[in-house]
Design an enzyme around this catalytic site. Structure first.
Site, PDB file in Angstrom:
ATOM      1  N   GLU A 161       5.783  17.956  93.195  1.00  0.00           N
ATOM      2  CA  GLU A 161       6.960  17.855  94.066  1.00  0.00           C
ATOM      3  C   GLU A 161       7.932  16.866  93.453  1.00  0.00           C
ATOM      4  OE1 GLU A 161       6.172  17.164  98.225  1.00  0.00           O
ATOM      5  OE2 GLU A 161       8.035  16.039  98.495  1.00  0.00           O
ATOM      6  N   GLU A 166      15.996  11.923  99.158  1.00  0.00           N
ATOM      7  CA  GLU A 166      15.566  11.834 100.548  1.00  0.00           C
ATOM      8  C   GLU A 166      16.310  10.670 101.189  1.00  0.00           C
ATOM      9  OE1 GLU A 166      11.279  12.892 101.648  1.00  0.00           O
ATOM     10  OE2 GLU A 166      11.086  12.000  99.655  1.00  0.00           O
TER      11      GLU A 166
END
Length: 279
Positions: A161, A166
Site C-alpha cells: 500500500e 492522507e
C-alpha cells in the site's frame, strides 16, 4: 503506454501540466534538505490523466465504485457507507467532488464515496499526482492512495500500500505519506508528515504526489520533496516493484481520526481538480 490529448480545459489548466514538469525538476535539486536521499529521475511524459472535464458520474472507463461499509473487508472501523449516488460523488465545475453527509443510510450514520482504477489503470512506477482541496473537521479522513494490483489474490499488507496523501480533518495544516508492507503495516508503517507553513490544506488546492521507481518512492507537496523511502528503510520485504491501482476516498470516523464531534459540520467535500501520471 496510453498517450492522451487534453481537450476542453482552459489554457491555465494546460499550463499547469507544463509547469509541474519544470517545478518538479527544480524541486529535485532544491526540495530536499541535505540529509535527505536525492537519487531521482524526473518523470516528464504524461501518459494518463483524468481532468474531470465532464459533468455527472466519474468516467466509467477510468473509475470503479466501491460500495458498502468496512464489513466488505476494507474498513478501519469507519462510520460511513460508500455509495455511487450523486449526493456523494459527481463531476461538476471541472472537478471531482466527493461529499460526506451525516445521514442514516442502510444502517450507517454517514455516507461518502470511494473510487478506484482497479482493472482499468494498473501502474508500475512514474510520477503520480493529484491536485486536491481538502475539507475540515474532526472525524474526516480523505486519502489519495494505491494498492497492489494483486490485492485480490494476496492478503494485505503483502500486496503493498502506498498512501500518497492522507489527512485528518482536525489537523488542517498537516498531511502524511506512508507505505505499508509485510512487517511494516498499520502502526508499524513507514510514514512521514508534512506541515504547511502559514496556511491550511482546506483553504486552497495543493498538489500531492509521488515519484516512484524500482528503489525509491519520493513524496511531494506542491514543489517540495519532503521524504524518500527506499528498500533500506523498510524492515520487511520491498513489495513495490509491481503494478498498483489508484484509490480516492473520504472516510468518516475510524481507528485513526476518531468520530466527528460537535464542531464537525456536514456536508464536507473533497475537491479533486485532476489526477495525472507521468512516465
Amino acid at each position: 503506454m496510453l498517450f492522451i490529448t487534453l481537450t476542453k480545459k482552459s489554457k491555465m489548466k494546460k499550463n499547469r501540466i507544463r509547469n509541474v514538469v519544470l517545478i518538479g525538476a527544480l524541486s529535485l535539486v532544491l526540495g530536499c534538505s541535505t540529509d535527505e536521499k536525492q537519487t531521482v529521475v524526473t518523470k516528464t511524459q504524461l501518459v494518463w490523466s483524468d481532468e474531470f472535464d465532464t459533468t455527472g458520474a466519474p468516467d466509467s472507463n477510468k473509475w470503479n465504485f466501491n460500495i458498502g461499509t468496512g464489513s466488505n473487508g476494507w474498513g478501519n472501523n469507519e462510520l460511513q457507507y460508500y455509495t455511487d449516488r450523486s449526493q456523494n460523488i459527481k463531476v461538476e465545475d471541472g472537478m471531482l467532488k466527493i461529499t460526506a453527509l451525516n445521514e442514516l443510510y442502510l444502517g450507517s450514520s454517514y455516507t461518502s464515496a470511494r473510487i478506484t482504477t482497479k482493472g482499468k489503470l494498473d501502474q508500475k512506477y512514474g510520477r503520480i499526482e493529484a491536485r486536491i482541496k481538502l475539507p475540515w473537521g474532526k472525524g474526516l479522513w480523505p486519502a489519495f492512495w494505491m494498492l497492489g494490483s494483486n490485492s485480490d489474490t494476496v492478503t494485505w499488507p503483502q500486496c503493498g500500500e502506498i498512501d500518497i496523501m492522507e489527512y485528518l480533518g482536525n489537523r488542517p495544516t498537516k498531511i502524511f505519506g506512508t507505505v505499508h508492507g509485510p512487517g511494516y503495516s498499520g502502526g508499524a508503517s513507514i510514514s512521514k508528515e508534512y506541515e504547511l507553513a502559514n496556511n491550511r490544506f482546506d483553504n486552497d488546492f495543493h498538489v500531492f504526489g509521488i515519484e516512484w521507481d524500482e528503489n525509491y518512492i519520493n513524496y511531494y507537496v506542491d514543489d517540495v520533496l519532503y521524504n524518500q523511502i527506499t528498500p533500506e528503510d523498510v524492515p520487511g520485504e520491498w513489495v513495490f516493484n509491481q503494478s498498483f491501482y489508484i484509490i480516492l476516498n473520504m472516510a468518516v470516523g475510524g481507528n485513526l481520526p476518531g468520530s466527528p464531534n460537535g464542531e464537525t459540520t456536514f456536508p464536507q467535500t473533497m475537491l479533486v481538480d485532476y489526477v495525472r501520471i507521468y512516465q
